[in-house]
Design a protein around this motif. Structure first.
Motif, short mmCIF file in Angstrom:
data_model
loop_
_atom_site.label_atom_id
_atom_site.label_comp_id
_atom_site.label_asym_id
_atom_site.label_seq_id
_atom_site.Cartn_x
_atom_site.Cartn_y
_atom_site.Cartn_z
N HIS A 164 1.39 -1.18 -0.04
CA HIS A 164 0.31 -0.12 0.07
C HIS A 164 0.79 1.04 0.13
O HIS A 164 0.83 2.40 -1.14
N ARG A 165 2.12 1.53 0.56
CA ARG A 165 2.85 2.24 0.26
C ARG A 165 3.51 2.84 -0.61
O ARG A 165 3.92 3.54 -1.05
N GLY A 166 3.64 1.72 -1.42
CA GLY A 166 3.75 1.52 -2.88
C GLY A 166 2.66 2.37 -3.99
O GLY A 166 3.19 3.58 -4.15
N LEU A 167 1.79 2.38 -3.11
CA LEU A 167 0.61 3.55 -3.95
C LEU A 167 0.85 4.03 -3.75
O LEU A 167 0.53 5.93 -4.33
N TYR A 168 1.21 5.15 -2.35
CA TYR A 168 1.17 6.52 -1.84
C TYR A 168 2.92 6.93 -2.52
O TYR A 168 2.59 8.73 -3.00
N ALA A 169 3.23 6.55 -2.57
CA ALA A 169 4.75 7.00 -2.90
C ALA A 169 4.67 6.98 -4.57
O ALA A 169 5.10 8.44 -4.87
N GLU A 170 4.12 6.65 -4.92
CA GLU A 170 3.47 6.68 -6.79
C GLU A 170 2.68 7.70 -7.26
O GLU A 170 3.01 9.02 -8.08
N TYR A 171 1.91 7.74 -6.23
CA TYR A 171 1.21 9.23 -6.12
C TYR A 171 2.14 10.47 -5.87
O TYR A 171 1.42 11.65 -6.72
N ASN A 172 2.79 10.58 -4.56
CA ASN A 172 2.91 11.96 -4.43
C ASN A 172 4.19 11.73 -5.39
O ASN A 172 4.53 13.07 -5.37
N LEU A 173 5.00 11.01 -6.31
CA LEU A 173 5.69 11.27 -7.66
C LEU A 173 5.45 11.73 -8.24
O LEU A 173 5.60 12.30 -8.87
N VAL A 174 3.73 11.33 -8.83
CA VAL A 174 3.22 11.38 -9.79
C VAL A 174 2.74 12.70 -10.13
O VAL A 174 2.79 13.08 -11.05
N TYR A 175 1.95 12.82 -8.68
CA TYR A 175 0.47 13.60 -9.13
C TYR A 175 0.58 14.74 -7.97
O TYR A 175 -0.44 15.56 -8.23
N ASP A 176 1.06 14.65 -6.93
CA ASP A 176 0.84 16.03 -5.88
C ASP A 176 1.28 17.34 -6.00
O ASP A 176 2.52 16.76 -6.70
N ARG A 177 -0.09 18.01 -6.54
CA ARG A 177 0.31 19.53 -6.64
C ARG A 177 1.67 19.84 -5.69
O ARG A 177 2.32 21.03 -5.93
N GLY A 178 1.42 19.23 -4.26
CA GLY A 178 2.32 20.01 -3.68
C GLY A 178 3.91 19.86 -4.22
O GLY A 178 4.56 20.48 -3.19
#
Length: 284
Positions: free
Chosen positions: A245-259
């Protein structure tokens, strides 16, 4: 507007201090016989322009495997890419004047116990010569979901939104459901919360009051869940679920997170920007 900016930055700093104390107190009550975790605080500096902040990170505690609670107050001129993005969003005057000021708090917690949910929260104020606005929110990211935990988290956020607008919770929950979605996986990264950006009703005091209430709601929304789950028994299969599940979190933050994108594009300390990444993750 200078006084309002100072007031907002001071509030975000106070909220950071309050959360740090609460998390260290939770560590003192945590399971096990090891030393309770403590935050390591490092000043940060924003490139060649102005401002910086505090990066506060705890690793390897009784309750938190890794948690960061960062505060910043930065100013200067936006790089051309960031300026163009702001202009494309319709920020008044951004096509001709790239000056900006921003302050906020950003928090991400990754837990030792797989039954305890990871969590994210941030609140911020942004100013340009032509505009100002608030943004932020909070969302829960359990790898093993408990419906009662999800219900408590959302109800606390609903209660925080209620005094400010009858539609605030529904609007900002829907925005979080859309924003914290991983398109290439076709799923959300967690069980949601609220998210808002570009909040400028024309009443600075009202918008700031709402942003304060969002920040103040974080500890009542999250601490009871962490405390209830921190001593729950878990096994290797639970840990495997957590790491994937943490892999999903890392993917989101590196690819999509605006901040994340904004912090890196404006020259802020990359360690502070990327503190949201989990200490360990796994992909199948």
């Amino acid at each position: 507007m200078l006084d309002q900016r100072r007031h907002a930055a001071s509030w975000f700093r106070e909220l950071r201090d309050r959360i740090v104390l609460a998390f260290e107190a939770l560590e003192d009550r945590g399971p096990g016989t090891g030393m309770p975790g403590r935050f390591v605080v490092t000043p940060t500096q924003r490139g060649e322009d102005g401002g910086g902040g505090l990066m506060s990170v705890m690793r390897g505690g009784r309750v938190f495997e890794k948690v960061g609670v960062n505060w910043s107050e930065v100013h200067g001129t936006l790089a051309p890419k960031a300026q163009a993005a702001m202009a494309a969003r319709g920020v008044p005057g951004m096509d001709t004047d790239p000056r900006f000021w921003a302050s906020g708090i950003s928090l991400v917690a990754h837990m030792q116990n797989p039954h305890a949910p990871a969590v994210h929260m941030n609140t911020r104020m942004f100013w340009t010569p032509g505009a100002w606005w608030f943004g932020g929110g909070s969302d829960l990211n359990p790898c093993i979901e408990y419906p009662e935990d999800t219900a408590h988290f959302h109800q606390t956020l609903r209660d925080a939104c209620a005094p400010h607008g009858s539609d605030y919770y529904d609007r900002f929950k829907a925005w979080a459901d859309e924003y914290f979605f991983i398109p290439h996986r076709g799923r959300a990264r967690g069980v949601g919360g609220i998210f808002y950006d570009d909040l400028n009703s024309g009443d600075w005091q009202a918008d700031f009051a709402f942003t304060r209430d969002v920040g103040a709601a974080f500890l009542p929304a999250f601490l009871p869940l962490a405390e209830a789950r921190m001593s729950q028994p878990w096994d290797d299969a639970d840990r495997e679920t957590q790491l994937v599940h943490r892999g999903l979190y890392a993917e989101y933050n590196l690819v999509y997170d605006r901040g994340t994108r904004f912090g890196l594009e404006t020259g802020h300390d990359p360690d502070a920007v990327l503190m949201s990444l989990p200490p360990l993750a796994k992909w199948t």
